[in-house]
Design a protein around this motif. Sequence first.
Motif, PDB file in Angstrom:
ATOM      1  N   ALA A  84       0.852  -1.199   0.000  1.00  0.00           N
ATOM      2  CA  ALA A  84       0.000   0.000   0.000  1.00  0.00           C
ATOM      3  C   ALA A  84       0.881   1.240   0.000  1.00  0.00           C
ATOM      4  CB  ALA A  84      -0.913   0.018   1.222  1.00  0.00           C
ATOM      5  N   ILE A  85       0.327   2.335  -0.509  1.00  0.00           N
ATOM      6  CA  ILE A  85       0.963   3.643  -0.353  1.00  0.00           C
ATOM      7  C   ILE A  85       0.302   4.262   0.870  1.00  0.00           C
ATOM      8  CG2 ILE A  85       1.292   5.933  -1.352  1.00  0.00           C
ATOM      9  CD1 ILE A  85       1.343   4.669  -4.107  1.00  0.00           C
ATOM     10  N   THR A  86       1.099   4.489   1.907  1.00  0.00           N
ATOM     11  CA  THR A  86       0.532   4.969   3.169  1.00  0.00           C
ATOM     12  C   THR A  86       0.653   6.467   3.356  1.00  0.00           C
ATOM     13  OG1 THR A  86       2.614   4.486   4.303  1.00  0.00           O
ATOM     14  CG2 THR A  86       0.919   2.764   4.320  1.00  0.00           C
ATOM     15  N   ASP A  87       1.544   7.125   2.617  1.00  0.00           N
ATOM     16  CA  ASP A  87       1.722   8.559   2.768  1.00  0.00           C
ATOM     17  C   ASP A  87       2.236   9.131   1.452  1.00  0.00           C
ATOM     18  OD1 ASP A  87       1.796  11.055   3.978  1.00  0.00           O
ATOM     19  OD2 ASP A  87       3.822  10.763   4.765  1.00  0.00           O
ATOM     20  N   ALA A  88       1.708  10.284   1.091  1.00  0.00           N
ATOM     21  CA  ALA A  88       2.148  10.964  -0.137  1.00  0.00           C
ATOM     22  C   ALA A  88       1.818  12.441  -0.007  1.00  0.00           C
ATOM     23  CB  ALA A  88       1.450  10.373  -1.359  1.00  0.00           C
ATOM     24  N   ASN A  89       2.567  13.273  -0.722  1.00  0.00           N
ATOM     25  CA  ASN A  89       2.278  14.709  -0.678  1.00  0.00           C
ATOM     26  C   ASN A  89       1.567  15.193  -1.940  1.00  0.00           C
ATOM     27  OD1 ASN A  89       4.465  14.565  -2.411  1.00  0.00           O
ATOM     28  ND2 ASN A  89       5.532  16.317  -1.534  1.00  0.00           N
ATOM     29  N   CYS A  90       0.875  14.299  -2.618  1.00  0.00           N
ATOM     30  CA  CYS A  90       0.091  14.706  -3.783  1.00  0.00           C
ATOM     31  C   CYS A  90      -1.216  15.339  -3.305  1.00  0.00           C
ATOM     32  CB  CYS A  90      -0.174  13.523  -4.712  1.00  0.00           C
ATOM     33  SG  CYS A  90      -0.994  12.127  -3.944  1.00  0.00           S
ATOM     34  N   SER A  91      -1.851  16.094  -4.161  1.00  0.00           N
ATOM     35  CA  SER A  91      -3.023  16.867  -3.759  1.00  0.00           C
ATOM     36  C   SER A  91      -4.291  16.025  -3.586  1.00  0.00           C
ATOM     37  CB  SER A  91      -3.287  17.970  -4.783  1.00  0.00           C
ATOM     38  OG  SER A  91      -3.479  17.395  -6.061  1.00  0.00           O
ATOM     39  N   ASP A  92      -4.477  14.987  -4.403  1.00  0.00           N
ATOM     40  CA  ASP A  92      -5.742  14.253  -4.353  1.00  0.00           C
ATOM     41  C   ASP A  92      -5.757  13.063  -3.381  1.00  0.00           C
ATOM     42  OD1 ASP A  92      -4.161  12.514  -5.776  1.00  0.00           O
ATOM     43  OD2 ASP A  92      -5.282  12.690  -7.639  1.00  0.00           O
ATOM     44  N   GLN A  93      -4.610  12.506  -3.028  1.00  0.00           N
ATOM     45  CA  GLN A  93      -4.488  11.400  -2.059  1.00  0.00           C
ATOM     46  C   GLN A  93      -5.248  10.137  -2.483  1.00  0.00           C
ATOM     47  OE1 GLN A  93      -2.693  11.459   1.184  1.00  0.00           O
ATOM     48  NE2 GLN A  93      -1.701  12.974  -0.124  1.00  0.00           N
ATOM     49  N   ILE A  94      -5.527   9.977  -3.769  1.00  0.00           N
ATOM     50  CA  ILE A  94      -6.229   8.778  -4.242  1.00  0.00           C
ATOM     51  C   ILE A  94      -5.370   7.537  -4.047  1.00  0.00           C
ATOM     52  CG2 ILE A  94      -7.138   7.634  -6.312  1.00  0.00           C
ATOM     53  CD1 ILE A  94      -8.161  10.360  -7.208  1.00  0.00           C
ATOM     54  N   CYS A  95      -4.076   7.675  -4.216  1.00  0.00           N
ATOM     55  CA  CYS A  95      -3.184   6.523  -4.056  1.00  0.00           C
ATOM     56  C   CYS A  95      -3.178   6.038  -2.606  1.00  0.00           C
ATOM     57  CB  CYS A  95      -1.765   6.867  -4.503  1.00  0.00           C
ATOM     58  SG  CYS A  95      -1.057   8.316  -3.687  1.00  0.00           S
ATOM     59  N   VAL A  96      -3.292   6.927  -1.651  1.00  0.00           N
ATOM     60  CA  VAL A  96      -3.324   6.548  -0.238  1.00  0.00           C
ATOM     61  C   VAL A  96      -4.672   5.915   0.095  1.00  0.00           C
ATOM     62  CG1 VAL A  96      -3.167   7.407   2.126  1.00  0.00           C
ATOM     63  CG2 VAL A  96      -1.669   8.343   0.361  1.00  0.00           C
ATOM     64  N   LYS A  97      -5.740   6.463  -0.463  1.00  0.00           N
ATOM     65  CA  LYS A  97      -7.084   5.936  -0.200  1.00  0.00           C
ATOM     66  C   LYS A  97      -7.315   4.574  -0.827  1.00  0.00           C
ATOM     67  CE  LYS A  97      -8.995  10.576   0.009  1.00  0.00           C
ATOM     68  NZ  LYS A  97      -9.826  11.566  -0.695  1.00  0.00           N
ATOM     69  N   ARG A  98      -6.508   4.192  -1.806  1.00  0.00           N
ATOM     70  CA  ARG A  98      -6.658   2.893  -2.491  1.00  0.00           C
ATOM     71  C   ARG A  98      -6.519   1.738  -1.515  1.00  0.00           C
ATOM     72  NH1 ARG A  98      -7.576  -1.426  -4.680  1.00  0.00           N
ATOM     73  NH2 ARG A  98      -6.762  -2.100  -6.673  1.00  0.00           N
ATOM     74  N   GLY A  99      -5.677   1.873  -0.524  1.00  0.00           N
ATOM     75  CA  GLY A  99      -5.525   0.824   0.484  1.00  0.00           C
ATOM     76  C   GLY A  99      -4.575  -0.277   0.045  1.00  0.00           C
ATOM     77  N   TRP A 100      -4.735  -1.431   0.664  1.00  0.00           N
ATOM     78  CA  TRP A 100      -3.833  -2.568   0.445  1.00  0.00           C
ATOM     79  C   TRP A 100      -4.248  -3.372  -0.773  1.00  0.00           C
ATOM     80  CZ3 TRP A 100       0.475  -2.947   3.319  1.00  0.00           C
ATOM     81  CH2 TRP A 100       0.520  -2.217   4.504  1.00  0.00           C
ATOM     82  N   ILE A 101      -3.243  -3.830  -1.533  1.00  0.00           N
ATOM     83  CA  ILE A 101      -3.484  -4.740  -2.659  1.00  0.00           C
ATOM     84  C   ILE A 101      -2.640  -5.985  -2.436  1.00  0.00           C
ATOM     85  CG2 ILE A 101      -4.111  -2.917  -4.283  1.00  0.00           C
ATOM     86  CD1 ILE A 101      -1.301  -3.191  -5.516  1.00  0.00           C
ATOM     87  N   SER A 102      -3.156  -7.134  -2.907  1.00  0.00           N
ATOM     88  CA  SER A 102      -2.416  -8.378  -2.699  1.00  0.00           C
ATOM     89  C   SER A 102      -2.579  -9.390  -3.824  1.00  0.00           C
ATOM     90  CB  SER A 102      -2.856  -9.032  -1.383  1.00  0.00           C
ATOM     91  OG  SER A 102      -4.232  -9.362  -1.444  1.00  0.00           O
ATOM     92  N   LYS A 103      -3.439  -9.130  -4.786  1.00  0.00           N
ATOM     93  CA  LYS A 103      -3.691 -10.092  -5.861  1.00  0.00           C
ATOM     94  C   LYS A 103      -2.972  -9.677  -7.136  1.00  0.00           C
ATOM     95  CE  LYS A 103      -8.191 -11.388  -4.094  1.00  0.00           C
ATOM     96  NZ  LYS A 103      -9.623 -11.342  -4.318  1.00  0.00           N
ATOM     97  N   SER A 104      -2.634 -10.670  -7.923  1.00  0.00           N
ATOM     98  CA  SER A 104      -1.955 -10.429  -9.188  1.00  0.00           C
ATOM     99  C   SER A 104      -2.826  -9.562 -10.094  1.00  0.00           C
ATOM    100  CB  SER A 104      -1.662 -11.757  -9.873  1.00  0.00           C
ATOM    101  OG  SER A 104      -1.130 -11.549 -11.147  1.00  0.00           O
ATOM    102  N   GLY A 105      -2.210  -8.526 -10.686  1.00  0.00           N
ATOM    103  CA  GLY A 105      -2.923  -7.643 -11.591  1.00  0.00           C
ATOM    104  C   GLY A 105      -3.461  -6.389 -10.939  1.00  0.00           C
ATOM    105  N   GLN A 106      -3.488  -6.332  -9.615  1.00  0.00           N
ATOM    106  CA  GLN A 106      -3.973  -5.130  -8.945  1.00  0.00           C
ATOM    107  C   GLN A 106      -2.913  -4.037  -9.001  1.00  0.00           C
ATOM    108  OE1 GLN A 106      -5.087  -6.692  -5.035  1.00  0.00           O
ATOM    109  NE2 GLN A 106      -7.220  -6.340  -5.571  1.00  0.00           N
ATOM    110  N   THR A 107      -3.359  -2.781  -9.023  1.00  0.00           N
ATOM    111  CA  THR A 107      -2.439  -1.654  -9.136  1.00  0.00           C
ATOM    112  C   THR A 107      -2.848  -0.526  -8.193  1.00  0.00           C
ATOM    113  OG1 THR A 107      -3.718  -0.653 -10.912  1.00  0.00           O
ATOM    114  CG2 THR A 107      -1.913  -2.103 -11.564  1.00  0.00           C
TER     115      THR A 107
END
Length: 134
Positions: A84-107
């Motif tokens: 997971a991406i737990t912290d970022a300084n981007c404006s929208d924070q969508i990558c942080v809100k995505r949460g944990w991924i664990s299956k093949s093909g998830q991004t």
Amino acid sequence: MLRPWDIIIIVFLIILSFTPLAIFSIHERNTAAANIPVKTAVVSHDGKQIYKLKLTNHRGTTTYTYRAANGDYNKIVFKNDKVAITDANCSDQICVKRGWISKSGQTIVCLPHKLLVEIKTNQGSTTQGGLVTE
């Protein structure tokens, strides 16, 4: 008219007709046991791979922080077989809100920083939740 040896020959041919099925089943079982999929998390920036971590049999927590020259950063956490991406300084924070991924093909994608985190396997296409992924 059937003779006694005719019945023996017919039974032998029927049993012999199942031999390829038995051989292919044994071969498939041995091949499936040897081809255990290996999951790998790949972090890319602007299409170039910058970090890679094998998730199969990964235990504990590993942290990688992407830092750009202009001050952009993304903190990526690998915990056991998840990422997971737990912290970022981007404006929208969508990558942080995505949460944990664990299956093949998830991004996980951070568009402002042009960062991509994806999970790949060493095998060809796999089916995850009805979707075919490469």
